[in-house]
Write a protein that holds these residues in place. Structure first.
Motif, mmCIF file in Angstrom:
data_model
loop_
_atom_site.group_PDB
_atom_site.id
_atom_site.type_symbol
_atom_site.label_atom_id
_atom_site.label_comp_id
_atom_site.label_asym_id
_atom_site.label_seq_id
_atom_site.Cartn_x
_atom_site.Cartn_y
_atom_site.Cartn_z
ATOM 1 N N LEU A 118 -53.365 69.852 -52.487
ATOM 2 C CA LEU A 118 -54.132 69.309 -51.362
ATOM 3 C C LEU A 118 -53.347 69.371 -50.052
ATOM 4 C CD1 LEU A 118 -55.719 66.298 -53.244
ATOM 5 C CD2 LEU A 118 -56.823 68.449 -52.607
ATOM 6 N N GLY A 119 -54.092 69.443 -48.962
ATOM 7 C CA GLY A 119 -53.466 69.430 -47.648
ATOM 8 C C GLY A 119 -53.195 70.798 -47.065
ATOM 9 N N HIS A 120 -53.703 71.852 -47.691
ATOM 10 C CA HIS A 120 -53.518 73.201 -47.153
ATOM 11 C C HIS A 120 -54.765 73.719 -46.439
ATOM 12 C CE1 HIS A 120 -49.759 74.612 -49.433
ATOM 13 N NE2 HIS A 120 -49.951 73.366 -49.815
ATOM 14 N N GLY A 121 -55.932 73.343 -46.952
ATOM 15 C CA GLY A 121 -57.164 74.012 -46.552
ATOM 16 C C GLY A 121 -57.502 73.932 -45.080
ATOM 17 N N LEU A 122 -57.292 72.771 -44.481
ATOM 18 C CA LEU A 122 -57.676 72.643 -43.076
ATOM 19 C C LEU A 122 -56.797 73.529 -42.189
ATOM 20 C CD1 LEU A 122 -59.458 71.471 -40.914
ATOM 21 C CD2 LEU A 122 -58.057 69.398 -40.896
ATOM 22 N N SER A 123 -55.535 73.641 -42.518
ATOM 23 C CA SER A 123 -54.655 74.529 -41.746
ATOM 24 C C SER A 123 -55.081 75.981 -41.921
ATOM 25 C CB SER A 123 -53.204 74.371 -42.204
ATOM 26 O OG SER A 123 -52.737 73.063 -41.975
ATOM 27 N N TRP A 150 -56.640 63.144 -47.448
ATOM 28 C CA TRP A 150 -56.103 62.718 -46.150
ATOM 29 C C TRP A 150 -54.852 61.859 -46.285
ATOM 30 C CZ3 TRP A 150 -57.125 64.790 -41.530
ATOM 31 C CH2 TRP A 150 -58.195 65.684 -41.485
ATOM 32 N N ASN A 151 -54.418 61.612 -47.526
ATOM 33 C CA ASN A 151 -53.080 61.032 -47.748
ATOM 34 C C ASN A 151 -52.007 62.022 -47.314
ATOM 35 O OD1 ASN A 151 -53.612 59.348 -50.994
ATOM 36 N ND2 ASN A 151 -54.659 59.095 -49.062
ATOM 37 N N GLU A 152 -52.334 63.318 -47.370
ATOM 38 C CA GLU A 152 -51.361 64.365 -47.046
ATOM 39 C C GLU A 152 -51.132 64.450 -45.532
ATOM 40 O OE1 GLU A 152 -49.669 66.151 -49.133
ATOM 41 O OE2 GLU A 152 -50.821 66.418 -50.979
ATOM 42 N N GLY A 153 -49.876 64.378 -45.138
ATOM 43 C CA GLY A 153 -49.558 64.456 -43.712
ATOM 44 C C GLY A 153 -49.972 65.768 -43.072
ATOM 45 N N SER A 154 -49.963 66.843 -43.863
ATOM 46 C CA SER A 154 -50.300 68.154 -43.300
ATOM 47 C C SER A 154 -51.742 68.195 -42.802
ATOM 48 C CB SER A 154 -50.055 69.258 -44.330
ATOM 49 O OG SER A 154 -50.765 68.985 -45.520
ATOM 50 N N CYS A 155 -52.624 67.356 -43.385
ATOM 51 C CA CYS A 155 -54.015 67.314 -42.892
ATOM 52 C C CYS A 155 -54.036 66.841 -41.440
ATOM 53 C CB CYS A 155 -54.857 66.369 -43.736
ATOM 54 S SG CYS A 155 -55.094 66.919 -45.419
ATOM 55 N N TRP A 156 -53.216 65.865 -41.153
ATOM 56 C CA TRP A 156 -53.179 65.326 -39.783
ATOM 57 C C TRP A 156 -52.536 66.325 -38.830
ATOM 58 C CZ3 TRP A 156 -56.271 61.322 -39.154
ATOM 59 C CH2 TRP A 156 -56.606 60.579 -40.287
ATOM 60 N N GLU A 157 -51.545 67.078 -39.323
ATOM 61 C CA GLU A 157 -50.986 68.161 -38.506
ATOM 62 C C GLU A 157 -52.092 69.152 -38.137
ATOM 63 O OE1 GLU A 157 -47.761 70.211 -40.371
ATOM 64 O OE2 GLU A 157 -46.496 68.443 -40.605
ATOM 65 N N ALA A 158 -52.912 69.483 -39.135
ATOM 66 C CA ALA A 158 -53.973 70.471 -38.916
ATOM 67 C C ALA A 158 -55.040 69.939 -37.966
ATOM 68 C CB ALA A 158 -54.597 70.859 -40.254
ATOM 69 N N LEU A 159 -55.376 68.668 -38.115
ATOM 70 C CA LEU A 159 -56.366 68.055 -37.221
ATOM 71 C C LEU A 159 -55.874 68.127 -35.763
ATOM 72 C CD1 LEU A 159 -58.152 64.655 -37.683
ATOM 73 C CD2 LEU A 159 -56.820 65.047 -35.630
ATOM 74 N N VAL A 188 -55.397 52.849 -52.971
ATOM 75 C CA VAL A 188 -54.222 53.738 -53.015
ATOM 76 C C VAL A 188 -53.566 53.873 -51.643
ATOM 77 C CG1 VAL A 188 -53.395 56.068 -53.542
ATOM 78 C CG2 VAL A 188 -55.168 55.023 -54.969
ATOM 79 N N ALA A 189 -54.343 54.229 -50.658
ATOM 80 C CA ALA A 189 -53.801 54.423 -49.306
ATOM 81 C C ALA A 189 -54.971 54.247 -48.348
ATOM 82 C CB ALA A 189 -53.187 55.811 -49.159
ATOM 83 N N ASP A 190 -55.161 53.056 -47.918
ATOM 84 C CA ASP A 190 -56.390 52.706 -47.205
ATOM 85 C C ASP A 190 -56.424 53.319 -45.803
ATOM 86 O OD1 ASP A 190 -58.733 51.653 -46.401
ATOM 87 O OD2 ASP A 190 -58.105 49.538 -46.476
ATOM 88 N N LEU A 191 -57.288 54.290 -45.629
ATOM 89 C CA LEU A 191 -57.466 54.918 -44.313
ATOM 90 C C LEU A 191 -58.834 54.568 -43.721
ATOM 91 C CD1 LEU A 191 -55.946 58.416 -45.095
ATOM 92 C CD2 LEU A 191 -55.015 56.731 -43.518
ATOM 93 N N SER A 192 -59.535 53.677 -44.378
ATOM 94 C CA SER A 192 -60.880 53.371 -43.916
ATOM 95 C C SER A 192 -60.833 52.538 -42.622
ATOM 96 C CB SER A 192 -61.648 52.592 -44.991
ATOM 97 O OG SER A 192 -60.988 51.355 -45.250
#
Lengths: 268, 306
Positions: A118-123, A150-159, A188-192
């Motif tokens: 996970l965390g590769h696709g958006l980039s 969205w737990n993956e930091g790379s998703c936020w890099e891509a955003l 697990v990791a509340d981003l809501s």
């Protein structure tokens, strides 16, 4: 098998609802025959995949399945379009198959990248969109992500990158089913609320019912800017004993469960 | 070397419209002309190397040729899964440019060093490594890399300027720098110039053969190199990289397979930070006995003994 087979030219012969039902039945059969899990997350995003592939995506567009663990839903959708043979689905998840549990790097033209970590696709999608802009190519890029991803930091890099580069030709769909590998997304990791986080970055966000085919089609067909479509979905959608239950991230179907699931889908 | 890299890029990319350059927010006082020249094809992707590498893969999938630039460890280590899954699984022509290979960033410290880079990256079967030794090498390497059909890693270092007495051979994977006897020395990377200079000025008699290796993995040993090993069967391999996954290990396997027999096989490689003291690149090279004096002392001692 007969009940779930989808004839050729189905996209013209059948309504989206009928296409979705037949594809869902084929997906269940595929997972039952292969005795593999991940069915819950496949069912939460299948509606989006069917709408995308049958109504939205054109030959100029490109698609990335960032939540690679829903490869089964993608294979079944490609089958519904006649791009993967019926017989091939029977080889899903077995030796000597093209259809590994996560999308493969080679062998299927419709699959541009191997995903599953996970965390590769958006980039990757951002790279496709960026190159289309630089090369003055038409078409949009669609990326389907999970919420736990969205737990993956790379998703936020891509955003941040997508926003900074003003990738107006990129549409991101988030399968917000609220469950991830070992608990709910809040446990697990509340981003809501995730959609509010996206808005803070200046991203256009549309919230939809991820199982309302008409709303999905209308929403996706109108988008012309960088947009995140937050789709509220139900893990295991359509099968009562699977819905909103974390174990269906993993469990294979028993024969009894399979027949019950088929009955429930057929009765919809 | 990064200034020479920029100059070569300016010449080459002007004619290669599919090439695009991504930097991880680095290049101050070096890459400004490239930024100006490339316009939209120069992308500062920010301090976000994982994203940058995957973005490059996406661009390469659509027939562009991305160059991805950062400090070496921020590329090969930080974004390794992106290199593996997104670039190498798909054999995409992305050039990863790691500035400061080895101890290149000196007193900036261990986080900025790359003494494991090519060992790690060579685990990817279709990725090739390019290690220029001289600024002049980039005039040949950049055009070559702008047309590749596979993933690549360009390891940039800080090369010394040599005077006119040192005729630098035209770039190639293997180059012979010095004709000699008894010992055959194989060097890789930007420290080659200083070691070559040191050996020639050392008073060693006879001088050893000195070879330079600039591309990995080792595809094939040149016949002239094998001949040198047969005539001077004492081999010393010097690399600014840890032994594990390094050139010495690679070469040992190949020599065993090809049946070339040696009298002695010595390697000098990076040991890390044995004293827990930090300093310039030269400080670390000396501490690891990779500096010219240490190499010459080794050769002096052993040449007398051989």
């Amino acid at each position: 098998m007969q009940d779930s087979a989808l004839p050729e030219d189905s996209s013209r012969k059948f309504s989206l609802e009928k296409t979705l039902k037949l594809t869902k039945l084929r997906l269940l059969l595929m997972h039952f025959e292969s005795k593999v899990g991940h069915i819950g997350g496949n069912l939460s995003c299948l509606d989006m995949l069917v709408v995308l592939y049958h109504r939205i995506i054109t030959k100029d567009d490109q698609f990335i399945l960032s939540k690679g663990h829903s490869a089964g839903a993608l294979y079944a959708t490609l089958w519904s379009l006649g791009r993967i043979e019926e017989q091939e689905l029977s080889h899903f998840h077995r030796d000597n198959t093209r259809l590994s549990a996560h999308p493969p790097p080679t062998g299927i033209d419709d699959i541009l990248f191997a995903t599953g970590s996970l965390g590769h696709g958006l980039s990757l999608a951002a790279g496709l969109a960026m190159s289309k802009k630089l090369l003055n190519q038409s078409g949009r890029v669609y990326c389907l992500m999970s919420d736990g991803e969205w737990n993956e930091g790379s998703c936020w890099e891509a955003l941040i990158f997508a926003k900074q580069q003003q990738l107006d030709n990129l549409t991101v769909l988030i399968d917000l089913n609220g469950l991830q590998g070992f608990g709910t997304t809040q446990e697990v990791a509340d981003l809501s609320p995730l959609e509010e986080k996206f808005k803070c970055f200046g991203i256009d966000v549309v919230e939809v019912d991820g199982h309302d085919l008409n709303v999905l089609e209308k929403t996706l067909s109108k988008i012309q800017r960088l947009t995140f479509v937050v789709a509220r979905t139900i893990k295991g959608k359509g099968v009562s004993f699977m819905e909103n239950r974390v174990e269906w991230h993993y469990l294979p179907l028993s024969e009894e469960q399979y027949h019950r699931a088929v009955r429930e889908i057929q009765s919809l | 070397m990064k200034v020479s890299f920029c100059q070569s890029m300016l010449k080459t990319l002007e004619h290669e419209s599919s090439n695009v350059f991504l930097t991880g927010d680095l290049g101050f006082m070096a890459l400004e002309p490239l930024k100006e020249k490339l316009g939209k094809r120069f992308i500062n992707a920010g301090v976000a190397e994982q994203n940058m590498v995957s973005v490059a893969a996406g661009m390469a999938r659509n027939k562009m040729r991305p160059w991805v630039y950062s400090i070496a460890p921020f590329i090969f280590a930080r974004a390794f899964e992106q290199i593996r899954n997104d670039i190498c699984f798909h054999q995409l022509p992305v050039v990863l440019v790691g500035n400061g290979g080895g101890y290149g960033y000196g007193v900036m410290g261990a986080t900025h060093h790359a003494i494991e880079d090519y060992g790690v990256l060579l685990s990817q079967r279709n990725l090739k490594i390019y290690i220029p030794a001289f600024d002049e090498d980039l005039n040949a390497l950049v055009p070559l890399l702008s047309k590749i059909d596979h993933p690549a890693y360009l390891r940039l270092g800080l090369a010394p300027k040599l005077d006119q007495n040192f005729a630098i051979p035209q770039y190639s994977a293997w180059r012979k720098l010095e004709e000699g006897k008894k010992w055959t020395v194989l060097i890789s990377g930007s420290m080659a110039g200083n070691i070559w200079k040191g050996i020639r000025q050392s008073g060693l008699n006879p001088l050893p053969n000195v070879w330079l290796l600039s591309e990995l993995p080792i595809a094939q040993l040149p016949s002239d190199f094998i001949t040198d090993l047969q005539n001077s069967p004492n081999l010393l391999v010097i690399e600014e990289h840890i032994a594990h996954g390094g050139i010495g290990q690679m070469l040992a396997t190949i020599l065993l397979k090809t049946g070339v027999l040696l009298n002695q096989f010595e390697t000098r490689s990076a040991l890390g930070y044995p004293s827990s003291r930090y300093g310039s690149q030269q400080f670390h090279l000396k501490e690891n006995q990779l500096d010219p004096d240490s190499i010459i002392n080794l050769l002096k001692k052993d040449i007398l003994e051989v």
